[in-house]
Design a protein around this motif. Structure first.
Motif, PDB file in Angstrom:
ATOM      1  N   ALA A  61    -105.430 -35.311 -32.167  1.00  0.00           N
ATOM      2  CA  ALA A  61    -106.249 -34.283 -32.815  1.00  0.00           C
ATOM      3  C   ALA A  61    -105.466 -32.984 -32.975  1.00  0.00           C
ATOM      4  O   ALA A  61    -105.537 -32.329 -34.023  1.00  0.00           O
ATOM      5  CB  ALA A  61    -107.525 -34.049 -32.010  1.00  0.00           C
ATOM      6  N   LEU A  62    -104.704 -32.603 -31.954  1.00  0.00           N
ATOM      7  CA  LEU A  62    -103.909 -31.376 -32.048  1.00  0.00           C
ATOM      8  C   LEU A  62    -102.797 -31.492 -33.091  1.00  0.00           C
ATOM      9  O   LEU A  62    -102.483 -30.519 -33.766  1.00  0.00           O
ATOM     10  CB  LEU A  62    -103.323 -31.009 -30.689  1.00  0.00           C
ATOM     11  N   VAL A  63    -102.232 -32.674 -33.225  1.00  0.00           N
ATOM     12  CA  VAL A  63    -101.184 -32.869 -34.234  1.00  0.00           C
ATOM     13  C   VAL A  63    -101.738 -32.576 -35.625  1.00  0.00           C
ATOM     14  O   VAL A  63    -101.066 -31.965 -36.452  1.00  0.00           O
ATOM     15  CB  VAL A  63    -100.617 -34.312 -34.173  1.00  0.00           C
ATOM     16  N   THR A  64    -102.955 -32.978 -35.871  1.00  0.00           N
ATOM     17  CA  THR A  64    -103.522 -32.820 -37.212  1.00  0.00           C
ATOM     18  C   THR A  64    -104.198 -31.478 -37.442  1.00  0.00           C
ATOM     19  O   THR A  64    -104.505 -31.137 -38.588  1.00  0.00           O
ATOM     20  CB  THR A  64    -104.539 -33.943 -37.510  1.00  0.00           C
ATOM     21  N   THR A  65    -104.417 -30.687 -36.376  1.00  0.00           N
ATOM     22  CA  THR A  65    -105.158 -29.435 -36.546  1.00  0.00           C
ATOM     23  C   THR A  65    -104.371 -28.183 -36.181  1.00  0.00           C
ATOM     24  O   THR A  65    -104.855 -27.073 -36.402  1.00  0.00           O
ATOM     25  CB  THR A  65    -106.453 -29.460 -35.708  1.00  0.00           C
ATOM     26  N   THR A  66    -103.176 -28.332 -35.625  1.00  0.00           N
ATOM     27  CA  THR A  66    -102.382 -27.166 -35.237  1.00  0.00           C
ATOM     28  C   THR A  66    -101.674 -26.579 -36.449  1.00  0.00           C
ATOM     29  O   THR A  66    -101.104 -27.315 -37.253  1.00  0.00           O
ATOM     30  CB  THR A  66    -101.350 -27.544 -34.155  1.00  0.00           C
ATOM     31  N   ARG A  67    -101.706 -25.260 -36.534  1.00  0.00           N
ATOM     32  CA  ARG A  67    -100.972 -24.566 -37.595  1.00  0.00           C
ATOM     33  C   ARG A  67     -99.490 -24.887 -37.470  1.00  0.00           C
ATOM     34  O   ARG A  67     -98.969 -25.007 -36.378  1.00  0.00           O
ATOM     35  CB  ARG A  67    -101.191 -23.063 -37.498  1.00  0.00           C
ATOM     36  N   MET A  68     -98.812 -24.953 -38.585  1.00  0.00           N
ATOM     37  CA  MET A  68     -97.407 -25.383 -38.594  1.00  0.00           C
ATOM     38  C   MET A  68     -96.420 -24.296 -38.188  1.00  0.00           C
ATOM     39  O   MET A  68     -95.257 -24.583 -37.981  1.00  0.00           O
ATOM     40  CB  MET A  68     -97.039 -25.912 -39.984  1.00  0.00           C
ATOM     41  N   ALA A  69     -96.845 -23.066 -38.084  1.00  0.00           N
ATOM     42  CA  ALA A  69     -95.934 -21.994 -37.698  1.00  0.00           C
ATOM     43  C   ALA A  69     -96.631 -21.086 -36.702  1.00  0.00           C
ATOM     44  O   ALA A  69     -97.840 -20.878 -36.788  1.00  0.00           O
ATOM     45  CB  ALA A  69     -95.515 -21.184 -38.927  1.00  0.00           C
ATOM     46  N   PRO A  70     -95.892 -20.575 -35.739  1.00  0.00           N
ATOM     47  CA  PRO A  70     -96.495 -19.652 -34.781  1.00  0.00           C
ATOM     48  C   PRO A  70     -96.909 -18.353 -35.461  1.00  0.00           C
ATOM     49  O   PRO A  70     -96.354 -17.980 -36.482  1.00  0.00           O
ATOM     50  CB  PRO A  70     -95.403 -19.421 -33.746  1.00  0.00           C
ATOM     51  N   ARG A 117    -105.767 -27.078 -40.779  1.00  0.00           N
ATOM     52  CA  ARG A 117    -105.027 -26.671 -39.589  1.00  0.00           C
ATOM     53  C   ARG A 117    -105.528 -25.307 -39.129  1.00  0.00           C
ATOM     54  O   ARG A 117    -105.230 -24.296 -39.748  1.00  0.00           O
ATOM     55  CB  ARG A 117    -103.540 -26.642 -39.884  1.00  0.00           C
ATOM     56  N   PHE A 118    -106.275 -25.304 -38.042  1.00  0.00           N
ATOM     57  CA  PHE A 118    -106.903 -24.078 -37.575  1.00  0.00           C
ATOM     58  C   PHE A 118    -106.545 -23.710 -36.136  1.00  0.00           C
ATOM     59  O   PHE A 118    -106.850 -22.611 -35.687  1.00  0.00           O
ATOM     60  CB  PHE A 118    -108.428 -24.173 -37.713  1.00  0.00           C
ATOM     61  N   VAL A 119    -105.907 -24.609 -35.403  1.00  0.00           N
ATOM     62  CA  VAL A 119    -105.562 -24.333 -34.007  1.00  0.00           C
ATOM     63  C   VAL A 119    -104.280 -23.498 -33.973  1.00  0.00           C
ATOM     64  O   VAL A 119    -103.236 -23.944 -34.469  1.00  0.00           O
ATOM     65  CB  VAL A 119    -105.376 -25.636 -33.203  1.00  0.00           C
ATOM     66  N   PRO A 120    -104.342 -22.301 -33.379  1.00  0.00           N
ATOM     67  CA  PRO A 120    -103.132 -21.479 -33.275  1.00  0.00           C
ATOM     68  C   PRO A 120    -102.097 -22.138 -32.360  1.00  0.00           C
ATOM     69  O   PRO A 120    -102.445 -22.852 -31.409  1.00  0.00           O
ATOM     70  CB  PRO A 120    -103.624 -20.165 -32.661  1.00  0.00           C
TER      71      PRO A 120
END
Length: 118
Positions: A103-112, A2-5
């Motif tokens: 793709a965003l579901v699997t790569t977005t960080r889980m917390a802001p 997870r690398f997408v802010p």
């Protein structure tokens, strides 16, 4: 990984929602396809506004809850061209949005990435 802010994810959320609404009007699609793009574009904007991330307005949904809704949104967008009548352009856009949402579901960080003073 997870690398997408969450900030980048939020920008994508609003671009997709607004883009879907605009495309419904400029594509010439009518009937159920038009209304599906309007409805799902509005829903994407609404649940983004209600997410606890940098671009949320009223933090009701956690980021994991938002990502769960995005997963459902991705599936809906992938099957939408088979359920309602869409122009060829909107069918392709629907599939692209569906794959990108997944793709965003699997790569977005889980917390802001917030820093709280105090």
């Amino acid at each position: 990984m997870r690398f997408v802010p969450t900030l980048v994810h939020g920008v994508a959320d609003y671009i997709v929602g607004i883009g879907m609404i605009l495309l419904a009007f400029i594509s010439g699609t009518e009937g159920s396809g038009f209304w599906a793009f309007i409805l799902f574009g509005l829903l994407a904007i609404i649940y983004s506004l209600l997410t606890d991330y940098e671009l949320g307005w009223k933090p009701v949904l956690t980021v994991p809850a938002h990502l769960a809704l995005d997963a459902v949104f991705a599936v809906v967008m992938l099957v939408l061209p088979f359920v309602v009548t869409l122009s060829e352009l909107l069918a392709w856009v629907s599939w692209v949005i569906g794959f990108m949402a997944a793709a965003l579901v699997t790569t977005t960080r889980m917390a802001p990435n917030r820093t709280h003073a105090g």
